[in-house]
Motif scaffolding. Sequence first.
Motif, PDB file in Angstrom:
ATOM      1  N   ILE A 884       0.841  -1.207   0.000  1.00 39.59           N
ATOM      2  CA  ILE A 884       0.000   0.000   0.000  1.00 39.59           C
ATOM      3  C   ILE A 884       0.871   1.250   0.000  1.00 39.59           C
ATOM      4  N   THR A 885       1.923   1.230   0.827  1.00 39.96           N
ATOM      5  CA  THR A 885       2.848   2.382   0.878  1.00 39.96           C
ATOM      6  C   THR A 885       3.537   2.578  -0.468  1.00 39.96           C
ATOM      7  N   PHE A 886       3.970   1.460  -1.053  1.00 43.34           N
ATOM      8  CA  PHE A 886       4.651   1.518  -2.354  1.00 43.34           C
ATOM      9  C   PHE A 886       3.744   2.136  -3.428  1.00 43.34           C
ATOM     10  N   LEU A 887       2.488   1.687  -3.469  1.00 41.80           N
ATOM     11  CA  LEU A 887       1.542   2.218  -4.453  1.00 41.80           C
ATOM     12  C   LEU A 887       1.232   3.691  -4.195  1.00 41.80           C
ATOM     13  N   TYR A 888       1.200   4.081  -2.937  1.00 38.55           N
ATOM     14  CA  TYR A 888       0.961   5.480  -2.600  1.00 38.55           C
ATOM     15  C   TYR A 888       2.079   6.359  -3.157  1.00 38.55           C
ATOM     16  N   HIS A 889       3.317   5.888  -2.985  1.00 40.39           N
ATOM     17  CA  HIS A 889       4.454   6.656  -3.518  1.00 40.39           C
ATOM     18  C   HIS A 889       4.471   6.641  -5.044  1.00 40.39           C
ATOM     19  N   LEU A 890       3.945   5.592  -5.644  1.00 35.65           N
ATOM     20  CA  LEU A 890       3.875   5.530  -7.108  1.00 35.65           C
ATOM     21  C   LEU A 890       2.732   6.384  -7.655  1.00 35.65           C
ATOM     22  N   ARG A 891       1.894   6.922  -6.793  1.00 32.50           N
ATOM     23  CA  ARG A 891       0.713   7.714  -7.187  1.00 32.50           C
ATOM     24  C   ARG A 891      -0.267   6.875  -8.013  1.00 32.50           C
ATOM     25  N   ILE A 892      -0.415   5.602  -7.648  1.00 32.22           N
ATOM     26  CA  ILE A 892      -1.340   4.716  -8.347  1.00 32.22           C
ATOM     27  C   ILE A 892      -2.425   4.280  -7.367  1.00 32.22           C
ATOM     28  N   ASP A 893      -3.686   4.467  -7.782  1.00 39.30           N
ATOM     29  CA  ASP A 893      -4.822   4.068  -6.937  1.00 39.30           C
ATOM     30  C   ASP A 893      -5.213   2.636  -7.266  1.00 39.30           C
ATOM     31  N   ALA A 894      -5.158   1.775  -6.256  1.00 37.05           N
ATOM     32  CA  ALA A 894      -5.522   0.380  -6.489  1.00 37.05           C
ATOM     33  C   ALA A 894      -5.842  -0.285  -5.157  1.00 37.05           C
ATOM     34  N   GLU A 895      -6.745  -1.272  -5.225  1.00 32.57           N
ATOM     35  CA  GLU A 895      -6.986  -2.125  -4.071  1.00 32.57           C
ATOM     36  C   GLU A 895      -5.850  -3.142  -3.988  1.00 32.57           C
ATOM     37  N   VAL A 896      -5.514  -3.529  -2.763  1.00 34.39           N
ATOM     38  CA  VAL A 896      -4.380  -4.431  -2.547  1.00 34.39           C
ATOM     39  C   VAL A 896      -4.856  -5.675  -1.804  1.00 34.39           C
TER      40      VAL A 896
END
Length: 1123
Positions: A884-896
């Motif tokens: 979740i942290t990684f996706l937040y830094h990537l600026r990508i919205d996704a369910e994990v």
Amino acid sequence: MLNNMTDCEEGEGGPNSQGDGNPKESSPFINSSAASSVEKSQQYDGKNMALFEEEMDTSPMVSSLLSSLANYSNLPTGSKEHEEAENNEEGARPSKKPVKAPQLGTLMGVYLPCIQNIFGVILFLRMTWMVGIGGVFGSFIIVFMCCSTTMLTAISMSAIATNGVVPAGGSYYMISRSLGPEFGGAVGICFYLGTTFAGAMYILGCIEILLIYIIPQAAIFKIEGLEGPEAEAALLNNMRVYGTIVLSLMALVVFVGVKYVNKLALVFLACVILSILAVYAGVIKTAIDPPVFPVCLLGNRTLVSKGYDICAKVIEIDNETVTTKLWRTFCDSDSLNATCDEYFTNNNVTEIQGIPGVTSGILAENLFGNYLEKGMMLEKRGLASDVDPDSPPTSSNRYVLADITSFFTLLVGIYFPSVTGIMAGSNRSGDLRDAQKSIPIGTIAAITTTSTVYISCVVLFGACIEGVVLRDKFGEGVSGNLVIGTLAWPSPWVIVFGSFFSTCGAGLQSLTGAPRLLQAISRDGIIPFLRVFGHGKANGEPTWALLLTASICEIGIIIASLDAVAPILSMFFLMCYMFVNLACALQTLLRTPNWRPRFKFYHWALSFLGMSLCLSLMFICSWYYAIVAMGIATCIYKYIEFCGAEKEWGDGIRGISLSAARFALMRVEEGPPHTKNWRPQILVLVSVDGEQNVEQPRLLSLTNQLKAGKGLTIVGTAVQGTFLDNYTEAQRADQSLRKLMETEKVKGFSQVVISSNLRDGTSHLIQVGGLGGLKHNTVMVSWPRNWKQPEYHQQFRNFIEVVRETTVASLALLVPKNISSYPSNGERFTEGHIDVWWIVHDGGMLMLLPFLLRQHKVWRKCKMRIFTVAQMDDNSIQMKKDLITFLYHLRIDAEVEVVEMHDSDISAYTYEKTLIMEQRSQILKQMHLTKNEMEREIQSITDSSRGSIRRKNTSTWRSQHSAEEGTSVAEKPEEESVAVSDPKQVQLIHSKNASTPTSPTSPTSPAVPAGGAATWTDNKGADKGKTLLAANPELGKDLFNMKPEWESLNQIDVRRMHTAMRLNEVIMKKSKEAKLVLLNMPGPPKNRVGNENYMEFLEVLTEGLNRVLLVRGGGREVITIYS
């Protein structure tokens, strides 16, 4: 030699023309028909050209080429042809009159037409006023700026005009062929509008001379007795009425026949030259004997001449003081004790000479400007005036007033049209004997002459004429005379009538030239809605274009003010000149090989200076008109671009694109792109059928949906054969690719290679696609359909080779499975998920692709879900937090979601699947054997398989399994033998061995009892195998003893099959309803022995899923958390 050729051509003819009695041998290379063969063999015979006979059809001989070039006739589609067409219509002879070669030289063809077009209405009607308002110094700057602009433009135009043959069409032709159809159309329309408004300006000038200076009594709306706005409105209404009448008459003359206009052109030119000579003669006369043109001043204010008869308040008649008309104008009665205007009472009346002469020293007084507000009175500098600042001005209609507010930029806009007309020579290029010589010399000489006249006029007007007279626009203070006429010798009427006829002639020339320019643009076909104006009368006369020109011209007439119309046409001409300079500068800087002007005195810096001057003058004249003109040009440019300009004229803009592309490619070549700049540059590998049509069009739909990456797209295919034999098929395939790319709106390039086999062709595309640093970094190839069938075995081998090559080349690979079920560009998903199964990290491609897809309207409403797999020793809760942290830094919205996959024993079902896979693999390897060998080999395989089944012991374990299941699936050896006996049906082995659905989640499984033997191919085999091994752990040790054929299985393959089946179970459970599933694609086997197994693994991994995109990274990071 020429005489011999002529003799031969004019000889007896036929095959015996040389008189030897033997027919000439016809060449089989020239033409298939006997007659033409004989004819051509005659043509080549005796010319020592037998060696080049094959090329004669496509490449002409030098002698015929030179002959055609020497006889090139470059007559314009203009006045000359129309005139000849009319003469032919009127003539009695039906035979066509032979067209004479153009004979005009520099003087008659370029110099005099330019002189006639440059000298015009502004010189006669506004030049003196401009000098009075702006001063000699300010006017000199204006004239110098404008003349410099036209001179620099003429230099650029000369370079373009001498760079090859300039057909009729003049400036439009030069710009469009230099800058491309978009700029050509935009500037062509601007030049057309400028020429049309110039016609309106000339007509307004003509009416102004007629109604103010020749016959003021003809005014329909009487100005007598009106003041201020009312008088101004009446004058404008007169201009509108008479302007419309004159416009109609002129349009009628042009419609009836331009030959009358052409015949009168010299008369009009003579009027212009005589008028200018009369002015110079008058200047010389002022030095000797200044003319008497008194101007009456009250204080320092100029009085209207019709308001007085004698320039005095009172006069003495027989020793009696009598009041004059001037007194009665300012006082309420004739008596000396009448109540008079205060200013009239306090100031004296003085009379000064309007033209003191060139030796009077008046130049010092006129040196600087005297800008006026509208309604201000014209006042003489240096004269005392007693004015009460508190008293309001009265009797203002008795004084000469400023009719408009004047300022420097207004003067520039009004004056500039007087330097236009420099294109007249290039517009007549078709009539010139040597256009490349005449256009530069004639145009530059004409500009030099006119610039000299204008600059000398500025100085001479300031040196000869009183300032108040110069500022008197309509000559109200000098008995209604034309101000420049007061200076002329022998009479003011020379200038009046000369200017009247010259404006009439210039108006006719504009109405003649503008429709032809519009016709040329229409016939080029670059602006579709103008095509109707390309038609005309039978002789080509542009009737519809003339009608439109007259309608636009009427707009200028309705404006009615010469001072308001002049800046409008200044804009359009300046824009045209600006692009002429731009064209020359670009061609010079780009150094295109075809840029070889005969005119050598040009430089890109001069062209840029000219372009800058044009742009500056546009905004100096009127910034809002400049914006409107640019807006019109931009709209036309975008319209032509939107409609798709199909013309290719070898223009400079294309040259800029090539140079910019080369520069950018060299920059890109410097090193690999940073991760932040990485974008998918996709090479799409498609296959074509026998008709060269694309077999997987949805691949391009998917490519289009990934276009948010803004990367390069190359669509490539391979054609089997040799280049010499199959070039036509390759061209057809290329056209098919381009057509499909256009349909699917894929921006990119197509590439077709011809190779002896498709495998090598695909390899060549992967190796050589792209250019320099702009190479593909991603390959997209469709999953091979029906790969299990023997006739398609080469297809999947090629596919695996592509996977291997992309791996070696460090290219990313996208493999859409079930591509036919992917959405087209017109479909929309209103809901759903794009599921990413992130099993191994391969640089971030799995994260980037869904993000790009969701930028497209097809996938925009889909939500993104990311699944990752946790092993036994992984902390799944911490993994989810980190992801979740990684996706937040990537600026990508996704369910994990983190899916836990516990270690489990390999099921019997997995072993059975692996066994079937190995059997099929052995069979497919025999495809290259002869028919008999193949049959024997397959029989031996199936026999050994059947024998191993018969050796099975019916142990407790098997009995227990059978009891638990209650159903079993049996092999049918007899049917297998029948099936494999025919090599065409060898694929039935698979269908018999795996008679059940291979998906472990299939709901049912048919039982086929045969021979009492059971195999491990039931639908719940995996689960049951696990349950059985858990309940009886000791059975696992003896498992291979009870299944002897498993002993030979490769344990690595067994483990891979196990992984594929377990992953497929999990993916089906979570993502069966997903609109698209993206997952990591396993790497190919290092040796080619396991090709078939690899395909089976992938098949098992993706089984039951509708849309799957297998993704293999290129070995580098493609997404980053940094800005």
